[in-house]
Write a protein that holds these residues in place. Structure first.
Motif, PDB file in Angstrom:
ATOM      1  N   ILE A  68       0.816  -1.218   0.000  1.00  0.00           N
ATOM      2  CA  ILE A  68       0.000   0.000   0.000  1.00  0.00           C
ATOM      3  C   ILE A  68       0.850   1.268   0.000  1.00  0.00           C
ATOM      4  CG2 ILE A  68      -1.894  -1.177   1.144  1.00  0.00           C
ATOM      5  CD1 ILE A  68      -1.070   0.320   3.739  1.00  0.00           C
ATOM      6  N   GLY A  69       2.152   1.158   0.218  1.00  0.00           N
ATOM      7  CA  GLY A  69       3.027   2.322   0.228  1.00  0.00           C
ATOM      8  C   GLY A  69       4.445   1.906   0.559  1.00  0.00           C
ATOM      9  N   ILE A  70       5.341   2.881   0.526  1.00  0.00           N
ATOM     10  CA  ILE A  70       6.757   2.619   0.799  1.00  0.00           C
ATOM     11  C   ILE A  70       7.221   3.531   1.938  1.00  0.00           C
ATOM     12  CG2 ILE A  70       9.072   2.416  -0.174  1.00  0.00           C
ATOM     13  CD1 ILE A  70       7.046   0.654  -1.573  1.00  0.00           C
ATOM     14  N   ASP A  71       7.903   2.940   2.859  1.00  0.00           N
ATOM     15  CA  ASP A  71       8.515   3.667   3.973  1.00  0.00           C
ATOM     16  C   ASP A  71      10.022   3.494   3.849  1.00  0.00           C
ATOM     17  OD1 ASP A  71       8.895   5.051   6.353  1.00  0.00           O
ATOM     18  OD2 ASP A  71       8.358   3.354   7.631  1.00  0.00           O
ATOM     19  N   ALA A  72      10.768   4.205   4.648  1.00  0.00           N
ATOM     20  CA  ALA A  72      12.215   3.995   4.717  1.00  0.00           C
ATOM     21  C   ALA A  72      12.634   4.102   6.169  1.00  0.00           C
ATOM     22  CB  ALA A  72      12.967   5.019   3.869  1.00  0.00           C
ATOM     23  N   VAL A  73      13.484   3.198   6.601  1.00  0.00           N
ATOM     24  CA  VAL A  73      14.037   3.271   7.948  1.00  0.00           C
ATOM     25  C   VAL A  73      15.064   4.393   7.972  1.00  0.00           C
ATOM     26  CG1 VAL A  73      15.315   2.054   9.749  1.00  0.00           C
ATOM     27  CG2 VAL A  73      13.665   0.814   8.325  1.00  0.00           C
ATOM     28  N   GLU A  74      14.923   5.306   8.901  1.00  0.00           N
ATOM     29  CA  GLU A  74      15.888   6.384   9.073  1.00  0.00           C
ATOM     30  C   GLU A  74      16.720   6.126  10.322  1.00  0.00           C
ATOM     31  OE1 GLU A  74      14.180  10.398   6.976  1.00  0.00           O
ATOM     32  OE2 GLU A  74      13.732  10.102   9.102  1.00  0.00           O
ATOM     33  N   ILE A  75      18.026   6.294  10.190  1.00  0.00           N
ATOM     34  CA  ILE A  75      18.934   6.192  11.331  1.00  0.00           C
ATOM     35  C   ILE A  75      19.103   7.598  11.885  1.00  0.00           C
ATOM     36  CG2 ILE A  75      21.184   5.417  12.137  1.00  0.00           C
ATOM     37  CD1 ILE A  75      19.402   3.210  10.922  1.00  0.00           C
ATOM     38  N   TYR A  84      22.985   7.978   0.173  1.00  0.00           N
ATOM     39  CA  TYR A  84      21.549   7.974  -0.072  1.00  0.00           C
ATOM     40  C   TYR A  84      20.831   8.675   1.078  1.00  0.00           C
ATOM     41  CZ  TYR A  84      21.795   4.454  -3.815  1.00  0.00           C
ATOM     42  OH  TYR A  84      22.040   3.775  -4.980  1.00  0.00           O
ATOM     43  N   PHE A  85      20.088   9.729   0.766  1.00  0.00           N
ATOM     44  CA  PHE A  85      19.223  10.353   1.732  1.00  0.00           C
ATOM     45  C   PHE A  85      17.816   9.770   1.572  1.00  0.00           C
ATOM     46  CE2 PHE A  85      22.732  13.228   1.093  1.00  0.00           C
ATOM     47  CZ  PHE A  85      22.988  13.707   2.367  1.00  0.00           C
ATOM     48  N   SER A  86      16.942  10.065   2.517  1.00  0.00           N
ATOM     49  CA  SER A  86      15.564   9.573   2.440  1.00  0.00           C
ATOM     50  C   SER A  86      14.771  10.431   1.471  1.00  0.00           C
ATOM     51  CB  SER A  86      14.917   9.584   3.832  1.00  0.00           C
ATOM     52  OG  SER A  86      15.600   8.715   4.694  1.00  0.00           O
ATOM     53  N   ASP A  87      15.166  10.359   0.209  1.00  0.00           N
ATOM     54  CA  ASP A  87      14.538  11.139  -0.850  1.00  0.00           C
ATOM     55  C   ASP A  87      13.301  10.422  -1.352  1.00  0.00           C
ATOM     56  OD1 ASP A  87      14.618  13.040  -3.286  1.00  0.00           O
ATOM     57  OD2 ASP A  87      14.701  11.039  -4.177  1.00  0.00           O
ATOM     58  N   GLU A  88      12.254  11.188  -1.680  1.00  0.00           N
ATOM     59  CA  GLU A  88      10.969  10.612  -2.057  1.00  0.00           C
ATOM     60  C   GLU A  88      11.070   9.713  -3.290  1.00  0.00           C
ATOM     61  OE1 GLU A  88       7.595  12.905  -3.961  1.00  0.00           O
ATOM     62  OE2 GLU A  88       6.926  12.804  -1.887  1.00  0.00           O
ATOM     63  N   PHE A  89      11.777  10.168  -4.329  1.00  0.00           N
ATOM     64  CA  PHE A  89      11.862   9.352  -5.535  1.00  0.00           C
ATOM     65  C   PHE A  89      12.648   8.070  -5.269  1.00  0.00           C
ATOM     66  CE2 PHE A  89      13.765   7.802  -9.404  1.00  0.00           C
ATOM     67  CZ  PHE A  89      12.682   7.779 -10.281  1.00  0.00           C
ATOM     68  N   LEU A  90      13.771   8.182  -4.571  1.00  0.00           N
ATOM     69  CA  LEU A  90      14.601   7.007  -4.310  1.00  0.00           C
ATOM     70  C   LEU A  90      13.880   6.004  -3.416  1.00  0.00           C
ATOM     71  CD1 LEU A  90      18.082   8.724  -3.788  1.00  0.00           C
ATOM     72  CD2 LEU A  90      17.217   7.559  -5.835  1.00  0.00           C
ATOM     73  N   ARG A 106      11.464   0.203   2.596  1.00  0.00           N
ATOM     74  CA  ARG A 106      10.707  -1.007   2.917  1.00  0.00           C
ATOM     75  C   ARG A 106       9.262  -0.809   2.505  1.00  0.00           C
ATOM     76  NH1 ARG A 106       9.078  -0.858   9.312  1.00  0.00           N
ATOM     77  NH2 ARG A 106       8.715   1.380   9.463  1.00  0.00           N
ATOM     78  N   ARG A 107       8.621  -1.890   2.174  1.00  0.00           N
ATOM     79  CA  ARG A 107       7.232  -1.856   1.763  1.00  0.00           C
ATOM     80  C   ARG A 107       6.307  -1.951   2.969  1.00  0.00           C
ATOM     81  NH1 ARG A 107       7.170  -5.812  -3.609  1.00  0.00           N
ATOM     82  NH2 ARG A 107       8.601  -4.535  -4.860  1.00  0.00           N
ATOM     83  N   LEU A 108       5.153  -1.318   2.836  1.00  0.00           N
ATOM     84  CA  LEU A 108       4.098  -1.417   3.835  1.00  0.00           C
ATOM     85  C   LEU A 108       2.971  -2.254   3.239  1.00  0.00           C
ATOM     86  CD1 LEU A 108       4.020   2.305   5.036  1.00  0.00           C
ATOM     87  CD2 LEU A 108       5.284   0.378   6.037  1.00  0.00           C
ATOM     88  N   TYR A 109       2.480  -3.217   4.015  1.00  0.00           N
ATOM     89  CA  TYR A 109       1.552  -4.217   3.489  1.00  0.00           C
ATOM     90  C   TYR A 109       0.234  -4.238   4.256  1.00  0.00           C
ATOM     91  CZ  TYR A 109       5.750  -6.461   1.423  1.00  0.00           C
ATOM     92  OH  TYR A 109       6.898  -6.744   0.726  1.00  0.00           O
ATOM     93  N   LEU A 110      -0.805  -4.629   3.526  1.00  0.00           N
ATOM     94  CA  LEU A 110      -2.021  -5.152   4.129  1.00  0.00           C
ATOM     95  C   LEU A 110      -2.172  -6.580   3.640  1.00  0.00           C
ATOM     96  CD1 LEU A 110      -4.725  -2.328   3.838  1.00  0.00           C
ATOM     97  CD2 LEU A 110      -3.541  -3.102   5.895  1.00  0.00           C
ATOM     98  N   PHE A 156       3.579   8.601   4.189  1.00  0.00           N
ATOM     99  CA  PHE A 156       4.747   7.888   3.681  1.00  0.00           C
ATOM    100  C   PHE A 156       4.930   8.254   2.211  1.00  0.00           C
ATOM    101  CE2 PHE A 156       2.856   5.328   7.103  1.00  0.00           C
ATOM    102  CZ  PHE A 156       3.928   5.292   7.986  1.00  0.00           C
ATOM    103  N   VAL A 157       5.265   7.303   1.373  1.00  0.00           N
ATOM    104  CA  VAL A 157       5.392   7.527  -0.065  1.00  0.00           C
ATOM    105  C   VAL A 157       4.425   6.583  -0.760  1.00  0.00           C
ATOM    106  CG1 VAL A 157       6.926   7.463  -2.066  1.00  0.00           C
ATOM    107  CG2 VAL A 157       7.804   8.220   0.147  1.00  0.00           C
ATOM    108  N   GLY A 158       3.478   7.154  -1.495  1.00  0.00           N
ATOM    109  CA  GLY A 158       2.470   6.351  -2.163  1.00  0.00           C
ATOM    110  C   GLY A 158       3.013   5.635  -3.380  1.00  0.00           C
ATOM    111  N   LEU A 159       2.162   4.831  -4.004  1.00  0.00           N
ATOM    112  CA  LEU A 159       2.578   3.981  -5.115  1.00  0.00           C
ATOM    113  C   LEU A 159       2.366   4.625  -6.478  1.00  0.00           C
ATOM    114  CD1 LEU A 159       1.097   0.570  -3.898  1.00  0.00           C
ATOM    115  CD2 LEU A 159       3.404   1.453  -3.533  1.00  0.00           C
TER     116      LEU A 159
END
Length: 545
Positions: free
Chosen positions: A196-203, A315-321, A331-335, A369-372
């Motif tokens: 349903i969308g994409i997240d990214a783990v940030e340190i 790599y930064f937590s950029d929306e396109f990347l 990482r992917r977010l799932y239902l 988050f970042v949509g599909l």
């Protein structure tokens, strides 16, 4: 009749025997302050009712605070959906999706005419109910949301006590096998698994810490305590000369699972402190100069979000990347739903969540988050890729020169197709992206000879075999498009094998990097614009690098 039954049940609780034991059916108990508690009533004393919360503790409720008790079987008459699992999804996104979905069921997006109530008990913050009533006399429609971690959500889906499991990581092999044994269903099929969308783990590190980037290997060394002091880094840290305090997430958290898989190669991290939500992790790091933590994208809360050094690239937590899943910590977010179950709202809800029209799912996902939805990269992304690839060592100068020449006047699309080792089958996101790509080409009237389909492989095995494998995977995508009437010229479908890696195939110690190699096994889609890019002409969201 229903009200009479409820009153009788309430009277039985309050005026019944001094000790009363109930069967394992669930009840919904409403208190004077309108809090709701769902669980099994197991015992009554003269002053209190003992309730075993679903997958939770035993609690005591004062009898004089109870105003209503409803058998759970009757609750199902007005309960539309139940969602359990990931706190990453459940804390905010699921609430917004539930409210918007309920509004869509009555055909009215306006807050002025539709009442949305979010009810929760402060003592049990993992359980909330989103309710809708179009008028005061209408029955409530409700979506129950339990933020209890990805693993617990999948466990509830297996036992049949929820309709959807929210997960911030993919279903594990043992979980998949349990569903196959119990229901004879494939939980990685398109009908069961929904990205349903994409997240990214940030340190994240403290705001006074001036460190700019770290590699995944170094982060792993920190969380395994091989590196335990900031003195080990040759960087000005505003006087920071302390040990490193590792802050992590609780067991069952999808964020923690993703961190272990992506960073720790599934080894157990050595945490100094563990918390049950991203906001508490961020607060803890912000209050502790020597701390390091990890959260989902956008949850840094004023801390420093480190860039990830991947084979010399930051790599930064950029929306396109993140959208293209090139970012090393994306990482992917799932239902997940059990396709063997029958609920008339299941497909309607999934269609809503994946819809890209205004006021529907993907516009809501984008707020968190970042949509599909397909994105077109800014020109900066192309320049970044040209510089990155041009500076990398190569075993095949011909292929590298060909790639650089093909992309120099092209625009990258976020649709990126990835494959399992040695396979050419598309997963659920890949199939969805393929449909979206066809619709975009038709909507924008893009000539087929402007589309470029480029395949890449990891570096395991002979280079010539990898080149052939990447070419065959490119043909899988091209053939899908041709079957939809988009006839891409053969010269635009190319396998580049091991060239232009976006991740490391091997770790510094020489061991195989499963995560990095999986990101290198990919198909990129570009649009060639002879004479320069048509920035702004495509009906796509642009993302800045």
């Amino acid at each position: 009749m229903r009200l009479f039954a409820n009153l009788c049940l309430l009277a039985l609780i309050i005026f019944g025997h001094s000790v009363l034991t109930y069967a394992a059916d669930l009840q919904r108990i409403t208190t004077i302050d309108q809090n709701e508690i769902v669980g099994e009533i197991v015992e009554r004393s003269s002053d209190t009712i003992s309730v075993k919360i679903r997958n939770g503790p035993l609690v005591e409720i004062p009898v004089n605070t109870v105003v209503d008790v409803v058998e759970f079987s009757t609750v199902s008459e007005d309960r539309v959906l139940r969602l359990s699992g990931s706190t990453t999804i459940g804390d905010e996104l699921a609430l917004d999706l539930a409210a918007a979905f309920l509004r869509s069921q009555v055909g009215e997006p306006s807050d002025e005419t539709i009442q949305i109530n979010v009810t929760s008990d402060p003592s049990f913050p993992d359980y909330v109910t989103v309710r809708l009533a179009s008028n005061p006399s209408a029955l409530f429609q409700a979506v129950e949301i339990r933020s209890i971690g990805s693993s617990n959500g999948l466990a509830e889906l297996l036992e049949g006590s929820t309709d959807f499991a929210m997960a911030s990581r993919r279903i594990k092999q043992d979980e998949w096998a349990a569903f196959e044994r119990t229901y004879n269903v494939d939980m990685r099929s398109v009908g069961a698994e929904h990205v349903i969308g994409i997240d990214a783990v940030e340190i994240i590190i403290h705001p006074t810490n001036r460190l700019a980037s770290l590699s995944r290997a170094t982060i792993a060394d920190i969380y395994s305590k091989k590196i335990d002091s900031w003195r080990d880094f040759k960087v000005r840290n505003s006087g920071l000369d302390s040990g490193i305090e590792n802050v992590g997430r609780d067991e069952g958290s999808g964020t923690a699972d993703a961190f272990r898989a992506i960073i720790m190669a599934d080894e157990t991290p050595a945490y100094d402190r563990i918390f049950d939500s991203a906001s508490v992790v961020a607060t803890s790091v912000k209050e502790t100069p020597g701390a390091m933590g990890f959260v989902g994208i956008g949850n840094s809360a004023g801390n420093i979000a480190l860039a990830i050094d991947e084979c010399g690239l930051d790599y930064f937590s950029d929306e396109f990347l993140v959208s293209s899943e090139d970012h090393p910590l994306s990482r992917r977010l799932y239902l997940y739903q059990n396709p063997a179950s029958s609920n008339v709202y299941h497909q309607s809800f999934i269609d809503f969540v994946l819809s890209e029209t205004p006021h529907t799912g993907q516009s809501i996902v984008d707020r968190h988050f970042v949509g599909l939805n397909l994105r077109g990269a800014d020109r900066n992304v192309t320049e970044w890729r040209l510089a990155m690839t041009g500076g990398q060592p190569t075993e095949n100068p011909r292929l590298r020169t060909l790639y650089l020449d093909k992309i120099k006047d092209a625009q990258r699309l976020s649709a990126t197709f990835r494959f399992s080792p040695g396979k050419s089958d598309l997963d659920s996101r890949g199939q969805r992206d393929l449909r979206a790509l066809v619709q975009m080409v038709e909507r924008e009237n893009i000539p087929p000879d402007q589309l470029l389909i480029f395949g890449f492989a990891d570096s395991v095995g002979p280079a010539n075999v990898n080149e052939e494998l990447s070419a065959s995977r490119s043909l899988v995508i091209a053939d899908h498009l041709r079957n939809s009437g988009i006839d891409i010229p053969a010269d635009n479908v190319i396998g580049f094998g091991e060239e232009a890696p976006i991740a490391c195939n091997y770790r510094p110690d020489g061991s195989f990097d499963r995560q990095g190699a999986s990101r290198n096994r990919r198909i990129e889609v570009w649009i060639r614009q002879d004479g320069g890019l048509r920035d702004g002409n495509l009906n796509l969201r642009k993302a800045q690098l």
